[in-house]
Design an enzyme around this catalytic site. Structure first.
Site, PDB file in Angstrom:
ATOM      1  N   GLY A  57       0.663  -1.196   0.015  1.00 40.80           N
ATOM      2  CA  GLY A  57      -0.023  -0.102   0.027  1.00 40.80           C
ATOM      3  C   GLY A  57       0.783   1.345  -0.034  1.00 40.80           C
ATOM      4  CG  ASP A  71       4.593   1.173   5.318  1.00 45.54           C
ATOM      5  OD1 ASP A  71       5.188   2.107   5.182  1.00 45.54           O
ATOM      6  OD2 ASP A  71       4.605   0.225   6.025  1.00 45.54           O
ATOM      7  CE1 TYR A  97      -2.672  -3.584   8.781  1.00 46.31           C
ATOM      8  CE2 TYR A  97      -2.563  -1.476  10.324  1.00 46.31           C
ATOM      9  CZ  TYR A  97      -1.785  -2.838   9.559  1.00 46.31           C
ATOM     10  OH  TYR A  97      -0.831  -2.993  10.243  1.00 46.31           O
TER      11      TYR A  97
HETATM   12  N1  AR6 Z   1      -0.533   7.486  -2.160  1.00 49.21           N
HETATM   13  C1  AR6 Z   1      -1.622   7.698  -1.314  1.00 49.21           C
HETATM   14  N2  AR6 Z   1      -2.565   6.613  -1.061  1.00 49.21           N
HETATM   15  C2  AR6 Z   1      -2.135   5.551  -1.485  1.00 49.21           C
HETATM   16  C3  AR6 Z   1      -0.979   4.970  -2.158  1.00 49.21           C
HETATM   17  C4  AR6 Z   1      -0.304   6.263  -2.693  1.00 49.21           C
HETATM   18  N3  AR6 Z   1       1.002   6.219  -3.140  1.00 49.21           N
HETATM   19  N4  AR6 Z   1      -1.061   3.916  -2.277  1.00 49.21           N
HETATM   20  C5  AR6 Z   1      -2.120   3.406  -1.443  1.00 49.21           C
HETATM   21  N5  AR6 Z   1      -2.994   4.388  -1.058  1.00 49.21           N
HETATM   22  P1  AR6 Z   1      -2.943   0.849   2.833  1.00 49.21           P
HETATM   23  P2  AR6 Z   1      -3.714   0.454   5.619  1.00 49.21           P
HETATM   24  C6  AR6 Z   1      -4.267   4.169  -0.262  1.00 49.21           C
HETATM   25  O1  AR6 Z   1      -3.293  -0.518   2.473  1.00 49.21           O
HETATM   26  O2  AR6 Z   1      -5.227   0.123   5.324  1.00 49.21           O
HETATM   27  C7  AR6 Z   1       0.970  -1.746   4.670  1.00 49.21           C
HETATM   28  O3  AR6 Z   1       1.329  -2.794   4.307  1.00 49.21           O
HETATM   29  C8  AR6 Z   1      -4.705   3.056  -0.357  1.00 49.21           C
HETATM   30  O4  AR6 Z   1      -5.778   3.006  -1.644  1.00 49.21           O
HETATM   31  O5  AR6 Z   1      -1.593   1.659   2.376  1.00 49.21           O
HETATM   32  O6  AR6 Z   1      -3.567   1.415   6.692  1.00 49.21           O
HETATM   33  C9  AR6 Z   1       1.471  -1.345   6.174  1.00 49.21           C
HETATM   34  O7  AR6 Z   1       2.842  -1.676   6.283  1.00 49.21           O
HETATM   35  C10 AR6 Z   1      -5.643   3.259   0.810  1.00 49.21           C
HETATM   36  O8  AR6 Z   1      -6.918   4.354   0.745  1.00 49.21           O
HETATM   37  O9  AR6 Z   1      -2.749   1.195   4.469  1.00 49.21           O
HETATM   38  C11 AR6 Z   1       0.529  -2.068   6.953  1.00 49.21           C
HETATM   39  O10 AR6 Z   1       0.982  -3.176   7.422  1.00 49.21           O
HETATM   40  C12 AR6 Z   1      -4.927   4.150   1.716  1.00 49.21           C
HETATM   41  O11 AR6 Z   1      -3.758   4.292   0.973  1.00 49.21           O
HETATM   42  C13 AR6 Z   1      -1.096  -1.864   6.330  1.00 49.21           C
HETATM   43  O12 AR6 Z   1      -0.555  -1.786   4.973  1.00 49.21           O
HETATM   44  C14 AR6 Z   1      -4.516   2.990   3.080  1.00 49.21           C
HETATM   45  O13 AR6 Z   1      -4.278   1.584   2.505  1.00 49.21           O
HETATM   46  C15 AR6 Z   1      -1.636  -0.669   6.567  1.00 49.21           C
HETATM   47  O14 AR6 Z   1      -2.871  -0.570   6.170  1.00 49.21           O
END
Ligand code: AR6
Length: 182
Positions: free
Chosen positions: A34, A36, A127
């Site tokens: 994601g 991160d 998550y």
């Molecule tokens: N810019 C902005 N938003 C983004 C990007 C980007 N480049 N890429 C994804 N998103 P997630 P969580 C959005 O899964 O649910 C990781 O493995 C995505 O579409 O990134 O908090 C961490 O290490 C979504 O709307 O984070 C943790 O283990 C939002 O970011 C876990 O994922 C959050 O999705 C955290 O899960």
């Protein structure tokens, strides 16, 4: 009194240029998928090295809390890592933890002197937090934080950067509702 500009845009948070980017991390600060993963890839290995240092010092970051690292190669001054809740159905305190993520990130941003802060949609990807509710919590928590904060600690600009069109639509709709209800 000068108000804080709040906006929602569609985009990739790693391309944003302001004072501080918030990362949706995990409690071990190990990097992951994601947003991160995107932040660690774009920012380079210096971020993971600093995360390892924080792990040695304090074991990582608890859900709802926030820690700072340098931004590596990202075009910002600070990277704030917060850890959102894993959605387990809603009865495990997930809503409170998500609200705390926004509050602790803004508090840390203020301590760092950051005047502009960009948030991703914390917890709404891997998550599994329901997106509409997460959007409401983000907007309400930020509004409550700003209403209570001393003027000098209030940022000039807060940006919600939505990677997905459905999240941006939710923010646009709910921000409109906020404006109407004052
Ligand atoms: N810019 C902005 N938003 C983004 C990007 C980007 N480049 N890429 C994804 N998103 P997630 P969580 C959005 O899964 O649910 C990781 O493995 C995505 O579409 O990134 O908090 C961490 O290490 C979504 O709307 O984070 C943790 O283990 C939002 O970011 C876990 O994922 C959050 O999705 C955290 O899960």
């Amino acid at each position: 009194m000068k108000g804080t500009g709040i906006e929602a845009i569609r985009g990739d948070i790693t391309a944003w240029g302001g004072d501080a980017i918030v990362n949706a991390a995990n409690s071990g600060l190990f990097g992951g998928g994601g947003v991160d993963g995107a932040i660690h890839r774009a920012g380079g290995p210096a971020i993971a090295e600093e995360c390892a240092e924080i792990r040695r010092r304090q074991g990582g970051c608890l859900p709802g809390e926030a820690v700072r690292t340098g931004p590596g190669r990202l075009g910002v001054r600070h990277l704030i890592h917060t850890v959102g809740p894993i959605w387990k159905g809603g009865s495990a305190g997930e809503r409170d933890i998500l609200a705390r993520c926004y509050r602790s990130s803004l508090k840390l941003a203020a301590e760092l002197g950051a005047r502009s802060v960009a948030f991703p949609n914390i917890s709404t990807g891997i998550y599994g937090f329901p997106k509409d509710e997460a959007c409401g919590i983000a907007l309400r928590t930020v509004a409550d934080y700003l209403a209570a904060a001393a003027e000098e600690t209030r940022p000039e600009e807060i940006v919600f950067i939505c990677f997905e069109a459905d999240n941006l639509a939710l923010y646009e709709e709910q921000m409109e509702h906020f404006k109407q209800s004052g």
